[in-house]
Design a protein around this motif. Structure first.
Motif, mmCIF file in Angstrom:
data_model
loop_
_atom_site.group_PDB
_atom_site.id
_atom_site.type_symbol
_atom_site.label_atom_id
_atom_site.label_comp_id
_atom_site.label_asym_id
_atom_site.label_seq_id
_atom_site.Cartn_x
_atom_site.Cartn_y
_atom_site.Cartn_z
ATOM 1 N N ALA A 78 0.737 -1.325 -0.022
ATOM 2 C CA ALA A 78 0.017 -0.024 0.014
ATOM 3 C C ALA A 78 0.895 1.262 -0.013
ATOM 4 C CB ALA A 78 -0.670 0.021 1.254
ATOM 5 N N SER A 79 0.357 2.482 -0.237
ATOM 6 C CA SER A 79 0.781 3.724 0.048
ATOM 7 C C SER A 79 1.010 3.698 1.604
ATOM 8 C CB SER A 79 0.102 4.696 -0.478
ATOM 9 O OG SER A 79 -1.132 4.781 0.290
ATOM 10 N N PRO A 80 2.143 4.428 2.220
ATOM 11 C CA PRO A 80 2.283 4.733 3.408
ATOM 12 C C PRO A 80 1.214 5.232 3.946
ATOM 13 C CG PRO A 80 4.303 5.354 2.296
ATOM 14 C CD PRO A 80 3.152 5.223 1.249
ATOM 15 N N ALA A 81 0.267 6.212 3.335
ATOM 16 C CA ALA A 81 -0.853 6.655 4.170
ATOM 17 C C ALA A 81 -2.146 5.667 4.441
ATOM 18 C CB ALA A 81 -1.349 7.909 3.330
ATOM 19 N N ALA A 82 -2.070 4.500 3.398
ATOM 20 C CA ALA A 82 -3.155 3.766 3.188
ATOM 21 C C ALA A 82 -2.573 2.513 4.314
ATOM 22 C CB ALA A 82 -3.197 3.110 1.981
ATOM 23 N N TYR A 83 -1.212 2.499 4.252
ATOM 24 C CA TYR A 83 -0.715 1.308 5.362
ATOM 25 C C TYR A 83 -1.030 1.732 6.714
ATOM 26 C CZ TYR A 83 2.501 -2.436 6.562
ATOM 27 O OH TYR A 83 3.204 -3.490 7.101
ATOM 28 N N THR A 84 -0.825 3.018 7.000
ATOM 29 C CA THR A 84 -1.104 3.494 8.189
ATOM 30 C C THR A 84 -2.532 3.223 8.748
ATOM 31 O OG1 THR A 84 0.404 5.459 8.098
ATOM 32 C CG2 THR A 84 -1.585 5.519 9.738
ATOM 33 N N VAL A 85 -3.283 3.160 7.870
ATOM 34 C CA VAL A 85 -4.848 2.735 7.957
ATOM 35 C C VAL A 85 -4.944 1.361 8.313
ATOM 36 C CG1 VAL A 85 -7.150 2.630 7.332
ATOM 37 C CG2 VAL A 85 -5.779 4.847 6.962
ATOM 38 N N LEU A 86 -4.199 0.451 7.424
ATOM 39 C CA LEU A 86 -4.031 -0.917 7.682
ATOM 40 C C LEU A 86 -3.454 -1.475 8.950
ATOM 41 C CD1 LEU A 86 -2.857 -2.314 3.959
ATOM 42 C CD2 LEU A 86 -5.254 -1.813 4.978
ATOM 43 N N ALA A 87 -2.429 -0.755 9.298
ATOM 44 C CA ALA A 87 -1.826 -0.856 10.707
ATOM 45 C C ALA A 87 -2.766 -0.647 11.715
ATOM 46 C CB ALA A 87 -0.636 0.036 10.811
ATOM 47 N N GLU A 88 -3.596 0.261 11.879
ATOM 48 C CA GLU A 88 -4.732 0.437 12.759
ATOM 49 C C GLU A 88 -5.572 -0.850 12.656
ATOM 50 O OE1 GLU A 88 -6.854 2.037 15.942
ATOM 51 O OE2 GLU A 88 -4.940 2.208 15.280
ATOM 52 N N ALA A 89 -5.951 -1.105 11.577
ATOM 53 C CA ALA A 89 -7.104 -2.331 11.430
ATOM 54 C C ALA A 89 -6.531 -3.520 12.208
ATOM 55 C CB ALA A 89 -7.663 -2.494 10.100
ATOM 56 N N THR A 90 -5.175 -3.379 11.789
ATOM 57 C CA THR A 90 -4.339 -4.830 12.589
ATOM 58 C C THR A 90 -4.198 -4.737 13.949
ATOM 59 O OG1 THR A 90 -3.033 -4.689 10.416
ATOM 60 C CG2 THR A 90 -2.367 -6.201 12.254
ATOM 61 N N ARG A 91 -4.137 -3.580 14.440
ATOM 62 C CA ARG A 91 -3.891 -3.427 15.970
ATOM 63 C C ARG A 91 -5.450 -3.761 16.650
ATOM 64 N NH1 ARG A 91 -5.357 -0.220 19.745
ATOM 65 N NH2 ARG A 91 -6.581 1.105 18.452
ATOM 66 N N VAL A 92 -6.230 -3.254 16.147
ATOM 67 C CA VAL A 92 -7.691 -3.451 16.701
ATOM 68 C C VAL A 92 -8.311 -4.854 16.483
ATOM 69 C CG1 VAL A 92 -10.080 -2.871 16.160
ATOM 70 C CG2 VAL A 92 -8.407 -1.180 16.299
ATOM 71 N N GLY A 93 -7.787 -5.394 15.168
ATOM 72 C CA GLY A 93 -8.214 -6.572 14.720
ATOM 73 C C GLY A 93 -7.571 -7.785 15.519
#
Length: 371
Positions: A85-100
């Motif tokens: 992903a782009s760094p901006a989108a990867y930041t969002v994926l990282a949050e989803a991973t932390r929560v999930g």
């Protein structure tokens, strides 16, 4: 009136295979990747094949440049799977991973939420320089030995092997070469997030890239619970999201400013784990593939997925270009009772595959398979 699978598919194609110029540089590749949200790249070549299929003419050199410069990044994120992903989108994926993944890892290790958060921070501090998987695992074992000795045994299990790099806080690159499309041994380093992200950002990213989507689609893709999905949806304004009934009785959500649907005639050669499948609940992928064809593509025993053949916006077969040499034959299989792709139609997707992977296709064979 309920929306049909065909209508949902056309709406999703407008985001996943948008009509935009072919990216010619690393920066343009990054913009194209950001436009489609994320790419599951469990197999490293999937980013190359996926970009070539979506933007025919994209070159191996341009994609490599995007990786080399950090304009796109790759690492283990949502559902413990590898994404680009782009760094901006990867930041969002990282949050989803932390929560999930938080509760899953805490339960697996038998540690408290605070202990797990401290462990993840410790890993990220340790990985401020590139680290091998063995170095990360040794750090994990050492930390557990000092803070939660009872949990050390979990690192010996198959899932436990991923504890040190699969929480969304690291990115990876090839350890010994610049061949980003290879499956060689990786090294990992801490990912510097571009800012804060919330579950609302997770929902917005998914709908922008994959919508319309059911709540189950959102939960499956992100690895978050339905409760977390609802919390994310609550953060969107009532005028930002529309909801319609789908063909399976579920509610399908979409952004109010979504692009118009797209008709996509012709043939594309998609990568393993393509978003046209992995963006949605595994039990409801009918917008692009029939249930029996989905079962043929997905190997339940090892979790692998055959590279799909897309014909007129529907997945109706698969393809193979085996081996690692530069010159390879291509085998295309279409399912019985679906439209057979013609050799003329295959010329452009074959050229796109060659450009994206930097290979030469020596021969193309077509085979019909009854399913």
């Amino acid at each position: 009136m309920a929306r049909t699978w065909a209508e949902l598919g056309a709406a999703s194609l407008a985001r996943q295979l948008p009509d935009r110029p072919v990216p010619a540089s690393g920066a343009e590749v990054a913009a194209a990747v950001h436009a489609i949200g994320d790419m599951q790249t469990q197999t490293a070549r999937s980013a190359f094949i996926g970009l070539g299929a979506r933007f025919p003419g994209t070159t191996h050199a341009a994609i490599t440049e995007a990786y080399d410069t950090g304009a796109i990044v790759r690492g283990s994120t949502i559902r413990g799977t590898v994404h680009t992903a782009s760094p901006a989108a990867y930041t969002v994926l990282a949050e989803a991973t932390r929560v999930g993944q938080h509760r899953r890892w805490a339960r697996m290790l038998g540690v408290t939420d605070d202990q797990l958060a401290a462990l993840w921070l410790s890993i990220e501090d340790f990985a401020r320089e590139w680290r091998t998987p063995d170095e990360l695992r040794d750090h994990l074992v050492d930390w557990l030995g000092r803070h939660a000795p009872h949990a050390q045994g979990a690192t010996e299990t198959v899932p436990g092997r991923y504890l040190s790099f699969a929480h969304g806080g690291l990115v990876r690159r090839p350890a010994s070469s610049d061949r980003w499309e290879g499956q060689g041994r990786p090294v990992y380093r801490t990912f510097d997030r571009t800012g804060l992200a919330t579950t609302t950002d997770v929902v917005r990213l998914h709908l922008a890239a994959h919508g319309p989507s059911s709540r189950q689609d959102l939960a499956w893709w992100s690895g978050m619970s339905l409760r977390a999905v609802e919390e994310g949806l609550a953060g969107l304004g009532s005028t930002d999201v529309v909801e319609d009934e789908g063909p399976d009785g579920r509610g399908y959500l979409d952004l109010a400013d979504a692009p118009p649907p797209r008709d996509l005639p012709g043939v594309r050669l998609l990568p393993e784990f393509d978003a046209l499948l992995c963006g949605y609940d595994s039990k409801a992928r009918d917008r692009f593939v029939s249930p029996k064809h989905n079962r043929r593509l997905w190997n339940d025993s090892n979790g692998m997925l055959l590279p799909p053949l897309l014909v007129d916006g529907r997945i109706t077969g698969f393809w193979r270009a085996g081996g690692s040499s530069r010159r390879r034959p291509l085998e295309v299989t279409w399912f019985a009772r679906t439209r057979k792709p013609t050799r003329t139609e295959l010329e452009e997707p074959v050229a796109a595959l060659e450009a994206a992977l930097g290979i030469e296709v020596t021969d193309v064979s077509l085979t019909r398979e009854a399913v």
